[in-house]
Structures are given as C-alpha cells and as structure tokens.
Design an enzyme around this catalytic site. Structure first.
Site, mmCIF file in Angstrom:
data_model
loop_
_atom_site.group_PDB
_atom_site.id
_atom_site.type_symbol
_atom_site.label_atom_id
_atom_site.label_comp_id
_atom_site.label_asym_id
_atom_site.label_seq_id
_atom_site.Cartn_x
_atom_site.Cartn_y
_atom_site.Cartn_z
ATOM 1 C CG HIS A 52 -89.077 -21.393 -25.419
ATOM 2 N ND1 HIS A 52 -88.045 -21.683 -26.285
ATOM 3 C CD2 HIS A 52 -88.504 -20.890 -24.305
ATOM 4 C CE1 HIS A 52 -86.890 -21.372 -25.710
ATOM 5 N NE2 HIS A 52 -87.142 -20.889 -24.504
ATOM 6 C CE LYS A 71 -91.926 -32.439 -36.029
ATOM 7 N NZ LYS A 71 -91.345 -31.103 -36.008
ATOM 8 N NE ARG A 72 -93.264 -35.048 -25.409
ATOM 9 C CZ ARG A 72 -93.112 -34.782 -24.108
ATOM 10 N NH1 ARG A 72 -91.922 -34.559 -23.596
ATOM 11 N NH2 ARG A 72 -94.160 -34.790 -23.311
ATOM 12 C CE LYS A 97 -94.205 -30.647 -31.094
ATOM 13 N NZ LYS A 97 -93.225 -29.642 -31.509
ATOM 14 C CB THR A 116 -84.433 -26.864 -32.725
ATOM 15 O OG1 THR A 116 -85.132 -27.727 -31.820
ATOM 16 C CG2 THR A 116 -84.421 -25.461 -32.175
ATOM 17 C CE LYS A 140 -81.542 -30.265 -32.951
ATOM 18 N NZ LYS A 140 -82.407 -30.730 -31.841
HETATM 19 C C1 26Q Z 1 -94.654 -25.987 -17.670
HETATM 20 C C2 26Q Z 1 -95.282 -26.030 -16.425
HETATM 21 C C3 26Q Z 1 -95.371 -27.217 -15.726
HETATM 22 C C4 26Q Z 1 -94.795 -28.362 -16.259
HETATM 23 C C5 26Q Z 1 -94.150 -28.320 -17.487
HETATM 24 C C6 26Q Z 1 -94.091 -27.128 -18.202
HETATM 25 C C7 26Q Z 1 -93.419 -27.085 -19.523
HETATM 26 C C8 26Q Z 1 -92.287 -27.842 -19.761
HETATM 27 C C9 26Q Z 1 -91.673 -27.823 -20.992
HETATM 28 C C10 26Q Z 1 -93.896 -26.286 -20.542
HETATM 29 C C11 26Q Z 1 -93.269 -26.254 -21.781
HETATM 30 C C12 26Q Z 1 -92.137 -27.036 -22.014
HETATM 31 C C13 26Q Z 1 -91.428 -27.073 -23.295
HETATM 32 C C14 26Q Z 1 -91.702 -26.314 -24.329
HETATM 33 C C15 26Q Z 1 -90.945 -26.436 -25.579
HETATM 34 O O1 26Q Z 1 -90.151 -27.337 -25.765
HETATM 35 N N1 26Q Z 1 -91.175 -25.517 -26.530
HETATM 36 C C16 26Q Z 1 -90.443 -25.565 -27.792
HETATM 37 O O2 26Q Z 1 -89.294 -24.741 -27.662
HETATM 38 C C17 26Q Z 1 -88.445 -24.876 -28.793
HETATM 39 C C18 26Q Z 1 -87.184 -24.071 -28.536
HETATM 40 O O3 26Q Z 1 -87.461 -22.709 -28.633
HETATM 41 C C19 26Q Z 1 -89.167 -24.425 -30.049
HETATM 42 O O4 26Q Z 1 -88.329 -24.670 -31.154
HETATM 43 C C20 26Q Z 1 -90.479 -25.168 -30.227
HETATM 44 O O5 26Q Z 1 -91.205 -24.634 -31.325
HETATM 45 C C21 26Q Z 1 -91.307 -25.074 -28.947
HETATM 46 O O6 26Q Z 1 -92.470 -25.874 -29.057
#
Ligand code: 26Q
Length: 807
Positions: free
Chosen positions: A359, A540-541, A546, A648, A652
């Site tokens: 991702h 979004k975050r 972004k 995503t 929406k």
């Molecule tokens: C990793 C290690 C330690 C702590 C937290 C994490 C961690 C947690 C969540 C790393 C990444 C995430 C989330 C990533 C994320 O939401 N990515 C998004 O995924 C979506 C679904 O595929 C995409 O549409 C987005 O573009 C992408 O940013």
C-alpha cells in the site's frame, strides 16, 4: 443444488419485528419500554438484527464445509469498520421497516444510529479497505475470514484547543458491543523471547513469555443476506492469571506482570500511518495477530484433513501490507517444528498459501526491524528468516549483492513478504507500475509475473445506498433495483443525463444532502454555510504528501483577491477540511493549526462572508465521512503525483456525484479514464515530472518567484496575519516551502489555481455541472469493491464464488 431464496427468509412483518425488539428490551436489557433509554433501544434493535444475521451466517459456514471449499483469510492489523447497525439493516433490507416500527414506538431510528460508537480499529485507507473487502466477500459469496486485533482503544479522538490537535483515548468498548460473539473456547498460546533448542535436528522454540489469544467473532453480512462471513478479532489474556506467591510476599507489581503484558498487547492501535518506528510492542502485536490466525487456520484445516502438504488447496492467506508479514516465517515454523515437515516443503507450501498487498512506496513507511530486536522477541523466526534469505540467494545466484531480506542488520519486511508469497499486488495501475520499477526492480526481474495489479474499490452498499438515500432512491427510480450488487448497471444512468427532469432531480438530491450538512456543520463548528455555495471537501489523514497545505494556500490566495476587489463577482464556496495527524508528526500538526487559524480570520471577515467559509469539523471518522461525502460538490484529490498509492476517498466522492480536482496520482488516473477527461479537473506535474522537478535545486524558490499570488500568501502567513498573537508561529512552515518543498506545493500551485478557476466557471452553469456530476456517478461502477474482490479471487486466491452472480 437446491435454489432457495434467502431474501424471503428475511421477510419480516412489522408485528414480528416489533415483538422481537420488545422481547430483547425486556429479556436481554431488562427494561420496561416506558423506562428504556436510547441505549436500551439501540441494544434491543441491534440484537434483533443480529438474530437475523445468524441464519445466513450458519448457512454459509455449513456450505463451505459441506462443499470443502477453499477459503480466504484476510490478515490485517486494521479493520476500520465504523458503525454497524444501519449497515446491517440496509443489507438485510430492513432499514425502512425498522424506521416505521420504531417510529410507531415513539423512537427515532436515526438517533439510535447516531448513538452507536464508531469501531475505529484502523488509521485510514488501509483499514477501511479491509472493511469494504470483508463486506464484498460476503456479498459475492467468497468464503472468508478477516483476522485482526480487538483493540480496546481504536484510533484516538481528535479535538482542537486553540486550533491545535489534542488527542484523547478512544473508548468504543465503553458500552456493550452487541455485534460480537465471544469465543472463550477458541484460545491459542502466543510466545515471545526465550531461546531455541536443537536436539539432533529437532528444533524447538522455548518462549520466555506467553500470552493467550482469544477469539471474538463479528458476523459480516452481505447484500440481501445471501452470504455471511466472520471477522475474528483476537484479544490478549494472561496465560497465568496471577502469581499468588509473589503477591503474598508483597511484590504486588511483579505479581501482576503477566497480566500487564497481555493487556498492553491488545490495548491500543498504533496511530502512525506513514512513518515507521521499530517499537517492540508493535512487533509483538504483529506476531500476536499472525500467530493466532495461523494456528487457527491450521487447526481448522486439520479438523477435516490430514495432509498439510495440501494446505494451499484449501487455504489462501492475504497479508494486508507487511504488518502481518511474519506469517511467512511463522507458517514455516509451525510446519517444520510442530508438524515435522522439512524446510523446503514448508517454504513451498507457504509461498502457495501467502500473498501480499503493498500500500505504499514511501521509504519512511516501509517496515524494517533491527535484527537484534527480531532476534530477541522472535529468536526462532530470526533463524528462519536467515534460512529463507540464504535459500533465495542460493536459488537465484544472479541476485544482485545489494538485494536481500536481511541487510545492514535489518530485516526488510517487504522483501520477506515478497519472497514468501506467490503474488504481490499494488492497489492502482500507476502504483503497481511504480512497485515494479522503484520498490522491487530486482525481485521483479527474478520473479516475473509475481507482481500484479488489483485496483482498490469501495462498497456501494455503505458508500452510496446507506450514506446517500436521496441519490439512491433516484437511481432506483431511474434504472430499477439491483445496482447495489451489480454496480456496472449504473452506466444505465447515462441514457438519462440529457433529460432535464433527471438532472433536476439529481441536483435536488445533492441539495438535500447539503442542507442536512449545513445544520450539522453549524452544530459541530459554529460555521454558517449557504447550501447554494459550492461544497469543496478534502477529508483524509493529514500528511504533507496529500497537500492539504496547497489547498489552504490557494484558499488564502482567493480570499486575498476578494478583499482586494470586493466588487468582483465570485462563486461562493465552503471549504471543508477533515482529518487527523499522527500524534508525533509535527509538520502535519502545524498544517492543522494553520487551517484553524486561517478559518478563524476568514470566517469573521465581513468583506468575504458571502463568498468564502472554512469549516474543519474535528475527529473525522467513518461516520463523519458518511455525512460529508454525499454533500460534496468538489472532491480534492491533490497529492503529489507518485505518492498516493491509490486513494479510496476519491472513489466514494465521485460515486456520490462530486467532481474531482486532482493530480495524475494513484487511482485518480483510472477514475479520470472511466468518467471521462472532460468530467475531471486535472492539473499538476505527473509522477515522472515530479521526480525530475525535484532534482532541480531551486524548484521551490523559482516557482514562488514566478507566482505573485503564492508570494503574497506566504508573506501573509510569515508575517503572522493569521496568528497575530504569535507572528512567528509559521516561520518554519513557510521556510520549508521556500527552501525544500519536497512535495512540490510551490511547483504545482499555479496549475492548481488555474484548475480552480475552471471549477468556478463550471459551477456557474448549474445544468452543465449537474450533467457532469451525474456522469461521474454513472461511470464509477468499476470502483465497486465487488469487482476488486472478484479480481483477487480469480488472479490470486483461485477461489470460485459460492453465489453465482445471477442468483
Ligand atoms: C506500520 C508500522 C508501525 C505502525 C504503523 C504502521 C502503519 C499503519 C498503517 C503503516 C501504514 C498504515 C496505513 C497505510 C495506508 O492507509 N495506506 C493507504 O492504503 C490505501 C488502501 O490501499 C490507499 O488507497 C492509500 O493510497 C494508502 O495511502
């Protein structure tokens, strides 16, 4: 196969429904209707609906067993589910009936819906994708289980103090969770630390610490209740409750140690979604989920089969990013150490079972664990990881020397996931190309065909049918029933976009949603908005890539123009922002503060009050998305090209008839291809141009010097125009744009502004706007998560749907 109609089974008279609700109120809640509080009613209705889910749930499980079907296990550290009550009601076809019945009992269904806490067991896109995929697996009839952690506290709650983000713990389990079934009998021991014994080749890991993982099951019901799957979330419990000896000796803290370790494991979701930090507790959480899931999978397989070499015939495991990538070594360990298999066979089975979804490309987000940490927390797995790496080196002698799973005293989880999987997928066409070219070029050359694309999707049940009843009714009136689980049928709307009556109705649905939002925004933020104004939304975050900052700078530029020429003619806009910053992400928190500082000044300005408002409702989450997205006219998808894997939210919004202003990034590329270039406001550098632009030393400075509006805006902010009580507040932020600007806010600023003027021009022609908006809805069916799930089933899992699409 006998064909029966489960929809008929769901048919329920209002008398029966009422009786069931009242029965739960009395016997489950112990309340007399005359004394029941909102909470009691919510529980009674939730239990009534849950009862309706059980029959299809059992039926689906029985069929999977009876037909010995292959099943999919979706391993994810995050499931961002949101509220369940209305989703279940809509999927069971009971929404309107419940509304009626409760109305007669003098209870408001919408108030009950609003009373439910969001299950926020995820950060953002990745976690919400997992929730959409669970719903689609249940809709298309893909036998599957989601495995995750039952965090006691989901993503933190956000509020603003003096414009700054303040985090508070989230507490969704504070009230009873009516959707889950506890399974105390399903429990596995999970080990950490300790040492490895090798007795004449029989290797065993003797953990130094253990906890117990226990299961909590939530049924996930698909459209019209034709199929249901299980989301199994693991809670951590101590292996030994309490060391009474230590307690009696007065060592109270030590006596509670095992309890403390266990409770911290499933206590809280990590709130970082971009920068990775090598925290021991996070590694333990990842292993906790993965080991519990794999033990459960093997136990279930062995219930009906003997030969673990056949595991891949019945089991597909999908790893949602690298977070559960310890699955490779753990499955090999279970097969070798517990089931006496040889390493090569175990590795080969593992590769056929596992697949990995990537991702992110951002280097700071890629998981790498220090070998000393991995070796101390999971000593046996560290050995196995070394084995896998040397097996791979031996098998591919032409592997370049800089490639490897273990390098520079770190375990690279992406490479580990790649090597232990048979398929690796990106989440949009552009992203998948970049995964091949930039992330895994060498492994891609050694394993051609392993990397494939599966463009993300979203569930039209939650994100259109439930969130946007006004538009949904119009769609059903126009093209008939059945588009919810056959979203390609939305193209039938195209035949009506020349019809003025249809376009009026389309505009009226949007207008109704905007009017609802106006009241809500007033409540949440105190900001008064005009429903006739353009609702321009970026939710979004908060992250630099972004580029919420670019949106805000452009807003300030517009405000400046209006003030300089207050007799001009301007298209009124409401700028809406929403989103959380990771608690330790300073730059993102500064952006939040600046949005709030600018909003305070702009919203009080009598000169611009009829043209511009800025609203930033706090604590953006799934249920707020459900209110905001259907009311949006303009969707901001403006990430620096090459940085957003897919997005995503973009899907929406477009599905709900918003027009997109966006860059050629992630799935925007495919959305634009589908809805038509003339129905999408494109601007900005491409991924390739962005990469080249960055190599030019003075990219930011030269862009700023070439743009008077940008210079003016940066100057206003730097001078403290929006922070008079602390004029230097944004010194760093402005300095960073001038001198570094990695995300190319300056370089794209003028193109973005020009695109916004095109947006204004179109909004001034309401019929043209409505036609293009309707074409967006009509052409977005491809982005249904049903299509995505069918792609995974065919290209990765080799699973056939248990429901044929005609059924
Ligand atoms: C990793 C290690 C330690 C702590 C937290 C994490 C961690 C947690 C969540 C790393 C990444 C995430 C989330 C990533 C994320 O939401 N990515 C998004 O995924 C979506 C679904 O595929 C995409 O549409 C987005 O573009 C992408 O940013």
């Amino acid at each position: 196969m006998t064909k029966h109609d489960p929809v008929a089974d769901l048919a329920l008279s209002s008398e029966t429904l009422e009786a069931e609700i009242l029965r739960h109120l009395k016997f489950t809640l112990g309340k007399d209707p005359s004394h029941a509080a909102l909470y009691d009613w919510r529980m009674a209705v939730s239990y009534t609906l849950r009862d309706r889910v059980v029959a299809p749930w059992f039926a689906a499980t029985r069929r999977t067993w009876a037909e010995d079907r292959k099943r999919v296990y979706y391993l994810s550290m995050e499931f961002l589910i949101g509220r369940i009550l209305q989703d279940a009601a809509v999927n069971l076809g009971l929404n309107d009936l419940i509304d009626d019945v409760l109305g007669r009992l003098g209870v408001s269904f919408s108030e009950l819906v609003e009373d439910e806490p969001d299950a926020a067991l995820g950060n953002g896109g990745l976690g919400r994708l997992a929730a959409c995929y669970m719903e689609s697996m249940a809709t298309v009839g893909c036998p599957g289980y989601g495995y995750g952690i039952r965090y006691e506290h989901g993503l933190f709650r956000q509020r603003f103090e003096g414009g700054r983000q303040v985090e508070a713990p989230e507490d969704w389990l504070n009230t009873r969770n009516p959707w889950e079934f506890d399974r105390p009998e399903v429990a596995y021991e999970i080990g950490f630390k300790g040492h490895v014994e090798d007795r004449e080749g029989r290797v065993r890991w003797i953990p130094g610490e253990t906890v117990v993982a226990t299961a909590h099951d939530t049924p996930v019901i698909g459209w019209r209740g034709r199929w249901a799957n299980t989301l199994r979330l693991w809670g951590a419990k101590p292996t030994t409750l309490f060391d009474l000896g230590r307690f009696n000796r007065g060592d109270y803290a030590a006596a509670a140690e095992p309890e403390a370790l266990a409770r911290t494991l499933s206590r809280v979701l990590y709130p970082d979604d971009t920068t990775y930090q090598g925290k021991e507790l996070r590694l333990k959480q990842e292993f906790f989920l993965t080991s519990a899931a794999l033990q459960d999978i093997i136990r279930r397989f062995l219930d009906t089969h003997k030969d673990l070499t056949k595991l891949a015939d019945l089991v597909a495991v999908q790893m949602n990013d690298t977070h559960p990538a310890i699955a490779g070594p753990e499955l090999i360990r279970l097969l070798c150490d517990e089931h006496a298999m040889d390493f090569d066979t175990a590795l080969s089975i593992t590769q056929r079972v596992l697949a990995y979804t990537n991702h992110t490309l951002m280097p700071e987000a890629l998981e790498r664990w220090a070998t000393y940490l991995m070796g101390s927390v999971l000593p046996r797995h560290m050995q196995i990881i070394e084995h896998i790496d040397s097996w791979h080196r031996r098998t591919f002698p032409n592997r370049p020397h800089w490639v490897g799973i273990v390098k520079h005293h770190e375990v690279r989880m992406g490479d580990l996931a790649f090597v232990t999987s048979h398929k690796v997928n990106g989440v949009s066409a552009l992203h998948t190309d970049l995964v091949k070219e930039t992330l895994f070029p060498e492994l891609n050359a050694l394993h051609p065909g392993r990397i494939i694309n599966q463009t993300n999707g979203v569930t039209p049940r939650r994100w259109l049918r439930m969130a946007n009843p006004a538009l949904s009714s119009l769609i059903t009136e126009t093209i008939g029933e059945g588009w919810e689980d056959d979203a390609d049928r939305l193209t039938e709307l195209e035949a009506h976009v020349a019809d003025a009556g249809f376009l009026d109705a389309f505009g009226a649905a949007k207008r109704a949603n905007k009017e609802r939002l106006v009241a809500w925004l007033k409540d949440e933020t105190g900001v008064s908005a005009d429903p006739a104004a353009m609702f321009d939304v970026q939710v979004k975050r908060i992250h630099e890539y972004k580029r919420q900052l670019m949106n805000l700078l452009q807003t300030v530029a517009d405000w400046h123009v209006m003030r300089e020429a207050p007799n001009g003619n301007y298209v009124p806009r409401v700028k809406i922002f929403g989103g959380k910053a990771a608690p330790g992400y300073y730059a993102a928190k500064q952006i939040i503060r600046l949005i709030n500082d600018v909003a305070r000044v702009v919203n009080e300005d009598p000169v611009t009050r009829d043209w511009l408002k800025i609203a930033y409702p706090p604590n953006y989450n799934v249920s707020k998305a459900e209110k905001l997205i259907p009311a949006a006219d303009l969707s901001e998808q403006i990430s620096t090209a090459g940085k957003e894997a897919s997005g995503t939210g973009n899907m929406k919004f477009a599905l709900n008839g918003a027009l997109t202003i966006g860059t050629l990034d992630g799935a925007n590329v495919e959305i634009r291809e589908r809805v038509g270039a003339e129905n999408f406001f494109l601007f900005g550098l491409t991924a390739e141009e962005a990469a080249r632009r960055r190599e030019f030393q003075d990219h930011a400075r030269s862009a700023i010097l070439a743009s008077q509006p940008l210079q003016d805006v940066l100057q206003m902010i730097a001078e403290g125009r929006f922070s008079p009580e602390e004029p230097n507040r944004y010194h760093d932020l402005v300095h960073n744009i001038w001198n570094s600007d990695y995300f190319l806010v300056a370089s794209d600023f003028d193109a973005y502004s020009a695109a916004q003027r095109e947006v204004d021009a179109l909004y001034a022609r309401p019929a043209d706007w409505a036609r293009r908006a309707a074409l967006n809805t009509a052409r977005m069916g491809f982005f249904s998560s049903d299509r995505a799930i069918r792609g995974y089933m065919k290209d990765i899992w080799s699973v056939k749907p248990a429901l044929d699409p005609e059924a």
